[in-house]
Design a protein around this motif. Sequence first.
Motif, PDB file in Angstrom:
ATOM      1  N   GLY A  36     -41.471  -0.295  28.238  1.00  0.00           N
ATOM      2  CA  GLY A  36     -42.480   0.565  27.623  1.00  0.00           C
ATOM      3  C   GLY A  36     -42.438   1.983  28.157  1.00  0.00           C
ATOM      4  O   GLY A  36     -41.719   2.292  29.103  1.00  0.00           O
ATOM      5  N   PRO A  37     -43.254   2.869  27.581  1.00  0.00           N
ATOM      6  CA  PRO A  37     -43.175   4.285  27.937  1.00  0.00           C
ATOM      7  C   PRO A  37     -43.924   4.685  29.198  1.00  0.00           C
ATOM      8  O   PRO A  37     -43.615   5.719  29.791  1.00  0.00           O
ATOM      9  N   GLU A  38     -44.911   3.880  29.648  1.00  0.00           N
ATOM     10  CA  GLU A  38     -45.760   4.328  30.755  1.00  0.00           C
ATOM     11  C   GLU A  38     -46.004   3.217  31.784  1.00  0.00           C
ATOM     12  O   GLU A  38     -47.147   2.815  32.013  1.00  0.00           O
ATOM     13  N   PRO A  39     -44.952   2.739  32.443  1.00  0.00           N
ATOM     14  CA  PRO A  39     -45.148   1.667  33.425  1.00  0.00           C
ATOM     15  C   PRO A  39     -45.983   2.108  34.622  1.00  0.00           C
ATOM     16  O   PRO A  39     -46.770   1.323  35.149  1.00  0.00           O
ATOM     17  N   GLY A  40     -45.834   3.363  35.041  1.00  0.00           N
ATOM     18  CA  GLY A  40     -46.588   3.846  36.188  1.00  0.00           C
ATOM     19  C   GLY A  40     -48.072   3.849  35.938  1.00  0.00           C
ATOM     20  O   GLY A  40     -48.870   3.471  36.810  1.00  0.00           O
ATOM     21  N   GLU A  41     -48.476   4.240  34.740  1.00  0.00           N
ATOM     22  CA  GLU A  41     -49.894   4.273  34.401  1.00  0.00           C
ATOM     23  C   GLU A  41     -50.483   2.867  34.347  1.00  0.00           C
ATOM     24  O   GLU A  41     -51.634   2.640  34.755  1.00  0.00           O
ATOM     25  N   VAL A  42     -49.703   1.908  33.856  1.00  0.00           N
ATOM     26  CA  VAL A  42     -50.169   0.522  33.813  1.00  0.00           C
ATOM     27  C   VAL A  42     -50.384  -0.005  35.230  1.00  0.00           C
ATOM     28  O   VAL A  42     -51.422  -0.598  35.552  1.00  0.00           O
ATOM     29  N   VAL A  43     -49.405   0.216  36.100  1.00  0.00           N
ATOM     30  CA  VAL A  43     -49.526  -0.241  37.486  1.00  0.00           C
ATOM     31  C   VAL A  43     -50.716   0.431  38.164  1.00  0.00           C
ATOM     32  O   VAL A  43     -51.515  -0.218  38.862  1.00  0.00           O
ATOM     33  N   ASP A  44     -50.871   1.726  37.954  1.00  0.00           N
ATOM     34  CA  ASP A  44     -51.976   2.451  38.583  1.00  0.00           C
ATOM     35  C   ASP A  44     -53.328   1.891  38.170  1.00  0.00           C
ATOM     36  O   ASP A  44     -54.260   1.805  38.979  1.00  0.00           O
ATOM     37  N   LEU A  45     -53.452   1.523  36.889  1.00  0.00           N
ATOM     38  CA  LEU A  45     -54.735   0.986  36.418  1.00  0.00           C
ATOM     39  C   LEU A  45     -55.090  -0.290  37.178  1.00  0.00           C
ATOM     40  O   LEU A  45     -56.232  -0.441  37.642  1.00  0.00           O
ATOM     41  N   PHE A  46     -54.130  -1.194  37.316  1.00  0.00           N
ATOM     42  CA  PHE A  46     -54.416  -2.449  38.005  1.00  0.00           C
ATOM     43  C   PHE A  46     -54.632  -2.230  39.496  1.00  0.00           C
ATOM     44  O   PHE A  46     -55.479  -2.898  40.103  1.00  0.00           O
ATOM     45  N   ARG A  47     -53.905  -1.323  40.086  1.00  0.00           N
ATOM     46  CA  ARG A  47     -54.069  -1.069  41.515  1.00  0.00           C
ATOM     47  C   ARG A  47     -55.407  -0.424  41.823  1.00  0.00           C
ATOM     48  O   ARG A  47     -56.002  -0.658  42.884  1.00  0.00           O
ATOM     49  N   ALA A  48     -55.885   0.393  40.902  1.00  0.00           N
ATOM     50  CA  ALA A  48     -57.157   1.101  41.129  1.00  0.00           C
ATOM     51  C   ALA A  48     -58.368   0.238  40.780  1.00  0.00           C
ATOM     52  O   ALA A  48     -59.486   0.543  41.206  1.00  0.00           O
ATOM     53  N   ARG A  49     -58.152  -0.815  40.010  1.00  0.00           N
ATOM     54  CA  ARG A  49     -59.270  -1.619  39.536  1.00  0.00           C
ATOM     55  C   ARG A  49     -59.622  -2.691  40.566  1.00  0.00           C
ATOM     56  O   ARG A  49     -58.803  -3.533  40.924  1.00  0.00           O
ATOM     57  N   ALA A  50     -60.871  -2.693  41.026  1.00  0.00           N
ATOM     58  CA  ALA A  50     -61.268  -3.631  42.078  1.00  0.00           C
ATOM     59  C   ALA A  50     -61.162  -5.071  41.612  1.00  0.00           C
ATOM     60  O   ALA A  50     -60.665  -5.947  42.346  1.00  0.00           O
ATOM     61  N   ASN A  51     -61.611  -5.360  40.415  1.00  0.00           N
ATOM     62  CA  ASN A  51     -61.622  -6.732  39.909  1.00  0.00           C
ATOM     63  C   ASN A  51     -60.388  -6.992  39.051  1.00  0.00           C
ATOM     64  O   ASN A  51     -60.453  -6.981  37.820  1.00  0.00           O
ATOM     65  N   SER A  52     -59.278  -7.188  39.688  1.00  0.00           N
ATOM     66  CA  SER A  52     -58.044  -7.438  38.939  1.00  0.00           C
ATOM     67  C   SER A  52     -57.084  -8.288  39.754  1.00  0.00           C
ATOM     68  O   SER A  52     -57.118  -8.281  40.990  1.00  0.00           O
ATOM     69  N   VAL A  53     -56.252  -9.007  39.035  1.00  0.00           N
ATOM     70  CA  VAL A  53     -55.199  -9.843  39.626  1.00  0.00           C
ATOM     71  C   VAL A  53     -53.933  -9.623  38.802  1.00  0.00           C
ATOM     72  O   VAL A  53     -53.997  -9.580  37.568  1.00  0.00           O
ATOM     73  N   VAL A  54     -52.800  -9.485  39.461  1.00  0.00           N
ATOM     74  CA  VAL A  54     -51.511  -9.368  38.772  1.00  0.00           C
ATOM     75  C   VAL A  54     -50.581 -10.450  39.288  1.00  0.00           C
ATOM     76  O   VAL A  54     -50.377 -10.581  40.500  1.00  0.00           O
ATOM     77  N   ILE A  55     -50.031 -11.239  38.377  1.00  0.00           N
ATOM     78  CA  ILE A  55     -49.071 -12.286  38.729  1.00  0.00           C
ATOM     79  C   ILE A  55     -47.658 -11.687  38.749  1.00  0.00           C
ATOM     80  O   ILE A  55     -47.346 -10.780  37.983  1.00  0.00           O
ATOM     81  N   MET A  56     -46.827 -12.206  39.615  1.00  0.00           N
ATOM     82  CA  MET A  56     -45.423 -11.789  39.668  1.00  0.00           C
ATOM     83  C   MET A  56     -44.683 -12.264  38.421  1.00  0.00           C
ATOM     84  O   MET A  56     -44.561 -13.464  38.175  1.00  0.00           O
ATOM     85  N   GLY A  57     -44.203 -11.310  37.620  1.00  0.00           N
ATOM     86  CA  GLY A  57     -43.355 -11.650  36.483  1.00  0.00           C
ATOM     87  C   GLY A  57     -41.892 -11.523  36.848  1.00  0.00           C
ATOM     88  O   GLY A  57     -41.537 -10.997  37.906  1.00  0.00           O
ATOM     89  N   ASN A  58     -41.020 -12.001  35.976  1.00  0.00           N
ATOM     90  CA  ASN A  58     -39.601 -11.893  36.279  1.00  0.00           C
ATOM     91  C   ASN A  58     -39.146 -10.435  36.353  1.00  0.00           C
ATOM     92  O   ASN A  58     -38.196 -10.101  37.076  1.00  0.00           O
ATOM     93  N   HIS A  59     -39.819  -9.528  35.644  1.00  0.00           N
ATOM     94  CA  HIS A  59     -39.430  -8.121  35.708  1.00  0.00           C
ATOM     95  C   HIS A  59     -39.840  -7.491  37.033  1.00  0.00           C
ATOM     96  O   HIS A  59     -39.056  -6.724  37.618  1.00  0.00           O
ATOM     97  N   GLU A  60     -41.026  -7.785  37.539  1.00  0.00           N
ATOM     98  CA  GLU A  60     -41.380  -7.310  38.883  1.00  0.00           C
ATOM     99  C   GLU A  60     -40.432  -7.892  39.916  1.00  0.00           C
ATOM    100  O   GLU A  60     -39.994  -7.196  40.850  1.00  0.00           O
TER     101      GLU A  60
END
Length: 337
Positions: A42-66
Motif C-alpha cells: 500500500g501507499p502509506e505503511p508508515g502512517e498505518v504503523v504510527d496509528l497503531f503505535r500511538a493508540r493506547a487500546n490496540s493490538v497488532v498480530i505478527m503477519g508474514n509480511h512483518e
Amino acid sequence: MRNTFIIGDIHGCYTELLDLLDKAGVGDDDLVVSVGDLVDRGPEPGEVVDLFRARANSVVIMGNHERKHVRGVLSYSQQVTRLQLGDRYEEQVRWMAELPYHWEREDVRVVHWGLYPGVPLDEVPEDVRAGTASGDARLKERFGEGPWYDHYTDDVPVVFGHAVVGPEPLVIRDRIFGIDTGACHGMRLTGLLLPALKLVSVPARRDHWAEVRNAWQAPVLRTLAWAGMTFEQIEKKVRSLRDPELDDSVLAQITAWTAALRAAVPGLNERLDAEVARIAEAAGAEFGRVAATHPAASWLQRRRAGKLSPTHLGCATPQQLIELGRALGVDLVATPV
C-alpha cells in the motif's frame, strides 16, 4: 461495555483504515486488533504503523509480511516499504520484532493465518500462525489439501486474515471469520465488531498495489547491488522482474549496461596481451616480480601462465570487469542506473 474491533490485512492502506474506523464508530476506549500485515503493497505503511503505535487500546498480530522484515527476507514489496519508511525503517522493524503471534480471550481467538484445532495457540508453531511457506507446508502435512479451518469445531470464534477471500469476508457458522478482503488490491477493508459479531467494511479507493509496485520499481532497482552479482544472476533477475504491466525502462538500462561491459572484453583482452608482451620483453625472467607491481597483476600472471580465458577474462561480475578495466586504463560504466 467497550467494543473490540478486529481488522483484516491493511497493507499500508491508511485512508481506508480511517474510513473503516469511522464507519464502525470506533471510539478511543474501544480495543482495535489488527490480524497483521500492516505494511507492504500500500501507499502509506508508515502512517498505518504510527496509528497503531500511538493508540493506547490496540493490538497488532505478527503477519508474514512483518515477519519478513524482522527476519531480513526482503522481496519486492518489502524493498518498497523499506524505501517508503526511509530513515525510520530500522526503528519500525524493531517494533515489529516484538509483535505477538496471536491474541485471544474467552470470547475470541485471532491469528494472522493458521492454527491447529484443539491445540493451544501458544503451542502452534509461529510459522503456522504467521502464514509463511514453511507454515503452509506444516498445515498441508497435517490436514492435506483442504484449509485448516475445515477442521475447526470449537464454539469460540476464530478470526484470521492472510488469505484474500475476495471482496466479501468468509463466514462459516458464525464461528470462522476470514477477513482479508483485498484492500490493497482494490477490493475492500473489513473488520469484525465484538461483541455483536458485526462485519463492517469499506471499499478501497483504488488498486493500490498496482500503482505502488509500478511507481517504486525504478527506486527499488537502483538500490540493488548489480555490480556485485554475476552476469548470469543479473540475466536471471532481469527475466524474473519483467512484467508487461510495469515500466521496464530501468530493466532495459541494466540489460544495455551488461551488454556494453561484455562488449568491452575483446578490447581489454588486447590490452592485457599487449601488457604481457611489454613486460615480458622488458623484464625477461623477472616477469613475475615486475608484473606483481602492476594494477592488473593477477590478470597478467594468469594470462602469462595460460590460465585466463579470453572470453570472460576471469571476471564473473561487472565489478571485477570494471576493476580490470581501471587497472588497464579503461573507464567502464560502474552502475547501470
